[in-house]
Design a protein around this motif. Structure first.
Motif, short mmCIF file in Angstrom:
data_model
loop_
_atom_site.label_atom_id
_atom_site.label_comp_id
_atom_site.label_asym_id
_atom_site.label_seq_id
_atom_site.Cartn_x
_atom_site.Cartn_y
_atom_site.Cartn_z
N ARG A 1 1.75 -26.00 -26.64
CA ARG A 1 1.44 -27.36 -27.47
C ARG A 1 1.03 -28.23 -26.06
N TRP A 2 0.27 -29.16 -26.30
CA TRP A 2 -0.04 -30.20 -25.35
C TRP A 2 0.98 -31.45 -24.97
N ARG A 3 2.32 -31.02 -25.06
CA ARG A 3 3.40 -31.74 -25.00
C ARG A 3 4.41 -31.81 -24.21
N GLU A 4 4.99 -32.57 -23.69
CA GLU A 4 6.11 -32.72 -22.67
C GLU A 4 7.12 -32.08 -23.30
N ASP A 5 7.68 -31.93 -24.51
CA ASP A 5 8.88 -30.98 -24.83
C ASP A 5 8.58 -29.62 -24.60
N TRP A 6 7.13 -29.26 -24.98
CA TRP A 6 6.88 -27.88 -24.90
C TRP A 6 6.90 -27.41 -23.05
N GLY A 7 6.68 -28.39 -22.50
CA GLY A 7 6.86 -28.10 -20.99
C GLY A 7 8.19 -27.73 -20.53
N GLU A 8 9.16 -28.70 -21.10
CA GLU A 8 10.65 -28.47 -20.69
C GLU A 8 10.80 -26.91 -21.43
N ASP A 9 10.61 -26.67 -22.48
CA ASP A 9 11.04 -25.26 -23.19
C ASP A 9 10.45 -24.16 -22.55
N ILE B 1 10.48 -18.21 -9.06
CA ILE B 1 8.90 -18.45 -9.21
C ILE B 1 8.78 -19.72 -8.04
N ASP B 2 7.30 -19.71 -7.63
CA ASP B 2 7.16 -20.62 -6.27
C ASP B 2 6.02 -21.62 -6.93
N GLY B 3 5.34 -21.45 -7.95
CA GLY B 3 4.15 -22.37 -8.26
C GLY B 3 3.99 -22.32 -9.92
N ILE B 4 3.58 -23.46 -10.32
CA ILE B 4 3.42 -23.58 -11.88
C ILE B 4 2.13 -24.37 -12.27
N PHE B 5 1.19 -23.77 -12.82
CA PHE B 5 -0.01 -24.41 -13.23
C PHE B 5 0.25 -24.92 -14.59
N CYS B 6 0.13 -26.26 -15.10
CA CYS B 6 0.47 -26.70 -16.22
C CYS B 6 -0.77 -27.28 -16.76
N GLY B 7 -1.09 -26.89 -17.98
CA GLY B 7 -2.52 -27.09 -18.73
C GLY B 7 -2.80 -28.51 -18.80
N SER B 8 -1.70 -29.39 -18.85
CA SER B 8 -2.01 -30.92 -18.64
C SER B 8 -1.00 -31.61 -18.09
N ASP B 9 -0.87 -32.97 -17.90
CA ASP B 9 0.09 -33.84 -16.97
C ASP B 9 1.20 -33.75 -18.01
N ALA B 10 1.04 -33.74 -19.14
CA ALA B 10 2.36 -34.10 -20.04
C ALA B 10 3.07 -32.81 -19.98
N GLU C 1 8.47 -30.23 -14.86
CA GLU C 1 9.22 -30.69 -13.58
C GLU C 1 10.62 -31.34 -13.77
N ARG C 2 10.96 -31.75 -14.83
CA ARG C 2 12.36 -32.33 -15.01
C ARG C 2 13.23 -31.14 -15.10
N ARG D 1 16.19 -26.61 -8.23
CA ARG D 1 15.24 -26.31 -7.45
C ARG D 1 14.36 -27.42 -7.22
N ARG D 2 13.67 -27.48 -5.71
CA ARG D 2 13.06 -28.69 -5.25
C ARG D 2 11.62 -28.64 -5.31
N VAL D 3 10.81 -29.77 -5.67
CA VAL D 3 9.56 -29.64 -6.04
C VAL D 3 8.97 -30.68 -4.90
N PRO D 4 7.88 -30.11 -3.99
CA PRO D 4 7.32 -28.94 -3.97
C PRO D 4 7.71 -27.85 -3.11
N GLU D 5 9.07 -28.17 -2.55
CA GLU D 5 9.38 -27.07 -1.49
C GLU D 5 9.82 -25.78 -1.92
N ASP D 6 10.33 -25.73 -3.45
CA ASP D 6 10.45 -24.51 -3.90
C ASP D 6 9.60 -24.08 -4.80
N VAL D 7 9.06 -24.99 -5.64
CA VAL D 7 8.26 -24.78 -6.64
C VAL D 7 7.13 -25.91 -6.80
N ALA D 8 5.94 -25.42 -6.37
CA ALA D 8 4.83 -26.40 -6.44
C ALA D 8 4.30 -26.48 -7.88
N MET D 9 3.79 -27.75 -8.29
CA MET D 9 3.37 -27.89 -9.62
C MET D 9 1.95 -28.82 -9.67
#
Length: 331
Positions: free
Chosen positions: A221-229, A241-250, A256-257, A264-272
Motif C-alpha cells: 500500500r502507499w502507506r507508512e505502516d506498510w513501509g514498516e511491515d 541489504i544495502d539499498g531500498i527503493f521505496c515507491g513513495s516517500d510515505a 527508515e524507522r 543499521r545506519r542510513v545511509p552508511e549501511d542502507v541507502a534509501m
C-alpha cells in the motif's frame, strides 16, 4: 479622473483618436500604425484604463474562462498542479471555474452539465496520480479538454502527466551509482498502474547492470505502516541489504524507522530513496531536506497544461514530464 471609472471613450478623447481606433489599438485588431497603437496604449496606461474583460470576451465570442475539474482539490498533489495552472492562466487574463467532484461516471454527470452551461473555453481535468485512469470526458464537451497528472483509457485524449517508467529507472540507477548492489523495492498494490510501471523499469535498470533484486519486490500500500511491515520482512530475509527503493516517500518514512531501529545506519549501511518530494510538498523552501527522493514534476505539468490549452490544436496523446532527483541525506 482618479476617482472615476475610465471608459474607452475617455481614452479616445485624451489620445485624440476616434472611438473605433482606440478599440482597435487596445484589442490588437485591424491594421493601424504601430505609432498610433503605442500612443493609445500609453494614454490608456496613464489614465488607468482597464479593459472590461466580460464585454471584450463576448465581443470575441469567448468567455476567457477555463473550467477545471478535480477529484479532490485538497489533495496535496492536486493543489500544486491547480495552483500552477491558476497562476499561468491568470497571467494570460484567463479565469478558472473550479468544480471538485468524484470522477466516476455517475458522480461526474452534474458537474459536466454545469460546466457545459457556463460557456467555458476549455476544460482541464486534474487527477490525483497515475495509479488508475480517469474516465474520458472529452466527447462530452465541444471545447478542448486536457488531462493533468492522470491518464484516461482513450489514447487520443490530450494528457500531460508524470513518467512512472522514468521514475523507476532514475531511482534504481541512482542507488547503483552509489555502489549499492543488494537492493530491495517496497511499493503499493500489484494492480496499481504507477507501482507496476515503477517496479518494472527499476527491475530493468538492475537487469541492465547484470543484477536482480536481493529479495522479491514487496507490493502492498502507499502507506507508512506498510513501509514498516515490508522493511521488517526485507531485513529478516536479507540482513545485509544495502539499498531500498521505496515507491513513495510515505513508504520510505516507515521503512527508515525500522531500518534505524534494527541498528543499521542510513545511509552508511542502507541507502534509501523515495518518490514524491513530500517534504517540499508539505513545507516551504527553508525546510531541511532529509529523504532523498524523486520529484514527479507537478509544477511543470501545470505549466504545460495551461500553455497547451490555449493553443489552437493541442496535440493528442500522452506527454510525459521528466522526473527530477532530489538529493538529501538518505543516499
Amino acid at each position: 479622473m482618479a476617482d472615476q471609472l475610465i471608459t474607452l471613450s475617455d481614452v479616445a478623447t485624451a489620445a485624440g483618436v476616434s472611438l473605433s481606433t482606440a478599440s482597435k489599438a487596445l484589442n490588437g485588431t485591424d491594421r493601424i500604425s504601430q505609432a498610433t497603437r503605442d500612443h493609445v496604449r500609453d494614454t490608456a496606461v496613464r489614465l488607468g484604463f482597464r479593459h472590461n474583460a466580460l464585454a471584450r470576451s463576448f465581443a470575441r465570442g469567448r468567455s476567457q474562462t477555463i473550467g477545471v475539474l478535480t477529484h479532490r482539490a485538497s489533495n496535496p498533489f492536486t493543489r500544486i498542479v491547480l495552483a500552477t495552472v491558476a497562476t499561468e492562466l491568470g497571467a494570460k487574463e484567463q479565469a478558472i471555474l473550479l468544480y471538485d467532484a468524484r470522477l466516476g461516471d455517475q458522480d461526474i454527470t452534474e458537474s459536466v452539465l454545469q460546466l457545459r452551461a457556463r460557456r467555458i473555453d476549455g476544460l482541464i481535468v486534474i487527477g490525483t496520480g497515475t495509479s488508475y485512469p480517469t474516465p474520458s470526458l472529452t466527447s462530452r464537451f465541444d471545447v478542448p479538454v486536457i488531462y493533468a497528472f492522470t491518464s484516461t483509457e482513450d489514447p487520443n485524449d490530450v494528457t500531460i502527466t508524470s513518467d512512472d517508467t522514468a521514475i523507476g529507472k532514475l531511482a534504481a540507477n541512482h542507488l547503483l551509482s552509489k555502489g549499492r548492489r543488494r537492493l530491495a523495492h517496497i511499493t503499493a498494490e500489484p494492480h496499481d498502474h504507477a507501482a507496476q510501471r515503477r517496479a518494472a523499469s527499476a527491475t530493468q535498470a538492475l537487469a541492465d547492470a547484470g543484477l536482480d533484486w536481493a529479495t522479491p519486490v514487496r507490493f502492498g500500500r502507499w502507506r507508512e505502516d506498510w513501509g514498516e511491515d515490508a522493511a521488517r520482512e526485507v531485513l529478516a530475509e536479507v540482513p545485509d541489504i544495502d539499498g531500498i527503493f521505496c515507491g513513495s516517500d510515505a513508504i520510505a518514512r516507515g521503512a527508515e524507522r525500522v531500518v534505524r531501529a534494527s541498528g543499521r545506519r542510513v545511509p552508511e549501511d542502507v541507502a534509501m530513496i523515495g518518490v514524491d518530494n513530500w517534504e517540499q510538498l508539505m513545507h516551504d523552501q527553508r525546510v531541511t531536506r532529509h529523504l532523498t527522493t524523486i520529484e514527479v514534476g507537478l509544477e511543470e505539468i501545470g505549466r504545460r497544461v495551461a500553455a497547451q490549452l490555449l493553443e489552437p490544436d493541442p496535440e493528442p496523446g500522452t506527454q510525459y514530464v521528466a522526473p527530477q532527483l532530489v538529493i538529501a541525506e538518505t543516499v
